[in-house]
Design a protein around this motif. Structure first.
Motif, PDB file in Angstrom:
ATOM      1  N   ASP A 181       0.823  -1.207   0.000  1.00  0.00           N
ATOM      2  CA  ASP A 181       0.000   0.000   0.000  1.00  0.00           C
ATOM      3  C   ASP A 181       0.861   1.263   0.000  1.00  0.00           C
ATOM      4  OD1 ASP A 181      -2.400  -1.349  -0.081  1.00  0.00           O
ATOM      5  OD2 ASP A 181      -2.712  -1.309   2.089  1.00  0.00           O
ATOM      6  N   SER A 182       1.965   1.246   0.737  1.00  0.00           N
ATOM      7  CA  SER A 182       2.869   2.391   0.750  1.00  0.00           C
ATOM      8  C   SER A 182       3.442   2.642  -0.637  1.00  0.00           C
ATOM      9  CB  SER A 182       3.997   2.155   1.751  1.00  0.00           C
ATOM     10  OG  SER A 182       4.947   3.191   1.702  1.00  0.00           O
ATOM     11  N   ALA A 183       3.823   1.574  -1.329  1.00  0.00           N
ATOM     12  CA  ALA A 183       4.362   1.720  -2.675  1.00  0.00           C
ATOM     13  C   ALA A 183       3.303   2.255  -3.633  1.00  0.00           C
ATOM     14  CB  ALA A 183       4.894   0.383  -3.171  1.00  0.00           C
ATOM     15  N   LEU A 184       2.076   1.749  -3.530  1.00  0.00           N
ATOM     16  CA  LEU A 184       0.998   2.227  -4.400  1.00  0.00           C
ATOM     17  C   LEU A 184       0.719   3.709  -4.152  1.00  0.00           C
ATOM     18  CD1 LEU A 184      -1.438  -0.827  -4.183  1.00  0.00           C
ATOM     19  CD2 LEU A 184       0.140  -0.265  -6.049  1.00  0.00           C
ATOM     20  N   ASP A 185       0.779   4.138  -2.887  1.00  0.00           N
ATOM     21  CA  ASP A 185       0.606   5.568  -2.570  1.00  0.00           C
ATOM     22  C   ASP A 185       1.663   6.411  -3.268  1.00  0.00           C
ATOM     23  OD1 ASP A 185      -1.534   4.959  -0.923  1.00  0.00           O
ATOM     24  OD2 ASP A 185      -0.382   5.123   0.943  1.00  0.00           O
ATOM     25  N   LYS A 186       2.903   5.934  -3.243  1.00  0.00           N
ATOM     26  CA  LYS A 186       3.998   6.691  -3.863  1.00  0.00           C
ATOM     27  C   LYS A 186       3.841   6.731  -5.383  1.00  0.00           C
ATOM     28  CE  LYS A 186       7.226   5.656  -0.125  1.00  0.00           C
ATOM     29  NZ  LYS A 186       8.435   4.914   0.302  1.00  0.00           N
ATOM     30  N   ILE A 187       3.436   5.622  -5.976  1.00  0.00           N
ATOM     31  CA  ILE A 187       3.226   5.588  -7.427  1.00  0.00           C
ATOM     32  C   ILE A 187       2.096   6.535  -7.816  1.00  0.00           C
ATOM     33  CG2 ILE A 187       2.483   4.133  -9.350  1.00  0.00           C
ATOM     34  CD1 ILE A 187       3.861   1.779  -7.842  1.00  0.00           C
ATOM     35  N   GLU A 188       0.983   6.452  -7.094  1.00  0.00           N
ATOM     36  CA  GLU A 188      -0.169   7.293  -7.417  1.00  0.00           C
ATOM     37  C   GLU A 188       0.177   8.775  -7.287  1.00  0.00           C
ATOM     38  OE1 GLU A 188      -4.946   7.056  -6.652  1.00  0.00           O
ATOM     39  OE2 GLU A 188      -3.607   6.419  -5.034  1.00  0.00           O
ATOM     40  N   ALA A 189       1.017   9.122  -6.330  1.00  0.00           N
ATOM     41  CA  ALA A 189       1.345  10.529  -6.063  1.00  0.00           C
ATOM     42  C   ALA A 189       2.106  11.192  -7.204  1.00  0.00           C
ATOM     43  CB  ALA A 189       2.155  10.631  -4.775  1.00  0.00           C
ATOM     44  N   VAL A 190       2.783  10.413  -8.061  1.00  0.00           N
ATOM     45  CA  VAL A 190       3.533  11.019  -9.163  1.00  0.00           C
ATOM     46  C   VAL A 190       2.714  11.072 -10.454  1.00  0.00           C
ATOM     47  CG1 VAL A 190       5.715  10.311  -8.128  1.00  0.00           C
ATOM     48  CG2 VAL A 190       4.703   8.883  -9.921  1.00  0.00           C
ATOM     49  N   HIS A 191       1.456  10.626 -10.401  1.00  0.00           N
ATOM     50  CA  HIS A 191       0.524  10.715 -11.533  1.00  0.00           C
ATOM     51  C   HIS A 191       1.106  10.111 -12.811  1.00  0.00           C
ATOM     52  CE1 HIS A 191      -1.782  13.311  -8.895  1.00  0.00           C
ATOM     53  NE2 HIS A 191      -0.735  14.117  -8.768  1.00  0.00           N
ATOM     54  N   PRO A 192       1.401   8.826 -12.793  1.00  0.00           N
ATOM     55  CA  PRO A 192       2.050   8.220 -13.962  1.00  0.00           C
ATOM     56  C   PRO A 192       1.145   8.206 -15.190  1.00  0.00           C
ATOM     57  CG  PRO A 192       1.375   6.537 -12.381  1.00  0.00           C
ATOM     58  CD  PRO A 192       1.174   7.855 -11.710  1.00  0.00           C
ATOM     59  N   GLN A 193       1.767   8.387 -16.345  1.00  0.00           N
ATOM     60  CA  GLN A 193       1.086   8.259 -17.627  1.00  0.00           C
ATOM     61  C   GLN A 193       1.397   6.916 -18.293  1.00  0.00           C
ATOM     62  OE1 GLN A 193      -1.033  10.821 -18.616  1.00  0.00           O
ATOM     63  NE2 GLN A 193      -0.514  11.431 -16.521  1.00  0.00           N
ATOM     64  N   THR A 194       2.523   6.326 -17.906  1.00  0.00           N
ATOM     65  CA  THR A 194       2.975   5.065 -18.489  1.00  0.00           C
ATOM     66  C   THR A 194       3.558   4.195 -17.382  1.00  0.00           C
ATOM     67  OG1 THR A 194       3.538   6.176 -20.574  1.00  0.00           O
ATOM     68  CG2 THR A 194       4.498   4.003 -20.206  1.00  0.00           C
ATOM     69  N   LEU A 195       3.135   2.937 -17.349  1.00  0.00           N
ATOM     70  CA  LEU A 195       3.704   1.968 -16.423  1.00  0.00           C
ATOM     71  C   LEU A 195       4.592   1.022 -17.223  1.00  0.00           C
ATOM     72  CD1 LEU A 195       0.494   1.095 -14.331  1.00  0.00           C
ATOM     73  CD2 LEU A 195       2.327   2.698 -13.720  1.00  0.00           C
ATOM     74  N   ALA A 196       5.901   1.199 -17.085  1.00  0.00           N
ATOM     75  CA  ALA A 196       6.872   0.389 -17.825  1.00  0.00           C
ATOM     76  C   ALA A 196       7.126  -0.891 -17.035  1.00  0.00           C
ATOM     77  CB  ALA A 196       8.150   1.177 -18.049  1.00  0.00           C
ATOM     78  N   CYS A 197       6.411  -1.936 -17.395  1.00  0.00           N
ATOM     79  CA  CYS A 197       6.380  -3.175 -16.620  1.00  0.00           C
ATOM     80  C   CYS A 197       7.522  -4.103 -17.008  1.00  0.00           C
ATOM     81  CB  CYS A 197       5.051  -3.896 -16.828  1.00  0.00           C
ATOM     82  SG  CYS A 197       3.620  -2.876 -16.426  1.00  0.00           S
ATOM     83  N   HIS A 198       8.077  -4.756 -16.020  1.00  0.00           N
ATOM     84  CA  HIS A 198       9.174  -5.700 -16.231  1.00  0.00           C
ATOM     85  C   HIS A 198       8.676  -6.995 -16.864  1.00  0.00           C
ATOM     86  CE1 HIS A 198      13.138  -7.307 -15.586  1.00  0.00           C
ATOM     87  NE2 HIS A 198      12.785  -8.133 -14.633  1.00  0.00           N
ATOM     88  N   HIS A 199       7.446  -7.367 -16.583  1.00  0.00           N
ATOM     89  CA  HIS A 199       6.822  -8.564 -17.177  1.00  0.00           C
ATOM     90  C   HIS A 199       5.469  -8.163 -17.752  1.00  0.00           C
ATOM     91  CE1 HIS A 199       9.902 -11.020 -15.316  1.00  0.00           C
ATOM     92  NE2 HIS A 199       9.568 -10.558 -14.124  1.00  0.00           N
ATOM     93  N   GLY A 200       5.229  -8.501 -19.003  1.00  0.00           N
ATOM     94  CA  GLY A 200       3.981  -8.133 -19.648  1.00  0.00           C
ATOM     95  C   GLY A 200       4.097  -6.818 -20.392  1.00  0.00           C
ATOM     96  N   SER A 201       2.988  -6.411 -20.992  1.00  0.00           N
ATOM     97  CA  SER A 201       2.968  -5.198 -21.805  1.00  0.00           C
ATOM     98  C   SER A 201       3.071  -3.947 -20.948  1.00  0.00           C
ATOM     99  CB  SER A 201       1.667  -5.149 -22.617  1.00  0.00           C
ATOM    100  OG  SER A 201       1.526  -6.287 -23.433  1.00  0.00           O
ATOM    101  N   VAL A 202       3.631  -2.901 -21.528  1.00  0.00           N
ATOM    102  CA  VAL A 202       3.619  -1.586 -20.909  1.00  0.00           C
ATOM    103  C   VAL A 202       2.177  -1.085 -20.878  1.00  0.00           C
ATOM    104  CG1 VAL A 202       4.331   0.818 -21.255  1.00  0.00           C
ATOM    105  CG2 VAL A 202       5.973  -1.044 -21.583  1.00  0.00           C
ATOM    106  N   LYS A 203       1.763  -0.508 -19.738  1.00  0.00           N
ATOM    107  CA  LYS A 203       0.404   0.001 -19.597  1.00  0.00           C
ATOM    108  C   LYS A 203       0.395   1.496 -19.904  1.00  0.00           C
ATOM    109  CE  LYS A 203      -0.257  -4.045 -17.500  1.00  0.00           C
ATOM    110  NZ  LYS A 203       0.744  -5.124 -17.609  1.00  0.00           N
TER     111      LYS A 203
END
Length: 244
Positions: free
Chosen positions: A191-213
């Motif tokens: 949950d702490s990590a998700l809070d930090k990710i959400e706080a930077v307002h990502p436009q692209t999630l560059a995933c290590h496994h699977g497609s980029v979101k």
């Protein structure tokens, strides 16, 4: 043969099939800039293939930073091979990652970064979220605020990595994969990590496994918040390494 695709301005996904029978792939990312940077290196055993793919975009000898989100074969197995190719490259990891892993493993002195650090790459910049136990002790997630790209390592994994970018909602499959592999030991740390990710307002999630979101990012965040994907789970033989 590794596939190379531009997934954000001057950010390239290099994708290698890891488990052919399961269509399971591993990706790492090149930021092409004045200080070329590789986020994750892939497995040591795939170095020749991945170096050839990298060479389609830049001269690997010009790499300046090699960023290690956490210490694992698919994240940094080829680190020292790339360091031998790139005389000015510096390994980069979290303070714990440097202290307990890269300080001994890397053939060149590593740089420790934390939430106050920023690397100026030229056009791009890299900042860092410290995310312990997501999914290892020393984990961190780099992000580029100039493009809104979070290099999310093993967060938001997905299926069928052959598609470089997806706009589809694959959150249900993501949740089922996490329930199978059990890589997140702690709800509080996730949950702490998700809070930090959400706080930077990502436009692209560059995933290590699977497609980029590139869309529905709120859906993926909500799915990980609402479903139980933490705790100890039996090992999935899908992830056993192939024979040497």
């Amino acid at each position: 043969m590794a596939a190379v695709d531009e997934v954000a301005p001057d950010i390239f996904r290099i994708n290698v099939v890891t488990v052919p029978d399961e269509d399971f792939t591993t990706s790492f990312f090149l930021i092409r800039d004045e200080a070329p940077t590789l986020v994750e290196t892939g497995f040591r055993r795939a170095f020749d293939e991945t170096r050839e793919a990298l060479a389609q975009v830049i001269d690997p000898a010009t790499l300046r930073y090699l960023v290690v989100p956490h210490f694992e074969g698919d994240e940094c197995g080829a680190l020292n091979l790339f360091l031998e190719q790139a005389p000015h490259a510096v390994p980069v990891a979290s303070p714990v990652g440097v202290a307990v892993n890269l300080g001994d493993f890397a053939v060149r002195d590593p740089m420790a970064v934390d939430a106050s650090s920023e690397l100026d790459l030229g056009t791009h910049r890299l900042r860092f979220m410290i995310t312990p136990y997501v999914h290892t002790w020393e984990s961190m997630l780099p992000y580029d605020p100039t493009t809104g790209t979070v290099f999310c390592s093993d967060v938001f994994i997905g299926p069928e990595g052959g598609h470089p970018v997806t706009d589809a909602d694959q959150s249900d499959v993501m949740i089922e994969m996490y329930k199978t592999v059990g890589i997140f030991p702690s709800r509080a740390h996730l949950d702490s990590a998700l809070d930090k990710i959400e706080a930077v307002h990502p436009q692209t999630l560059a995933c290590h496994h699977g497609s980029v979101k590139a869309a529905r990012i709120g859906t993926y965040l909500q799915a990980l918040r609402e479903h139980d994907v933490t705790g100890v789970t039996e090992w999935n033989p899908m992830l056993e390494p192939p024979a040497r």
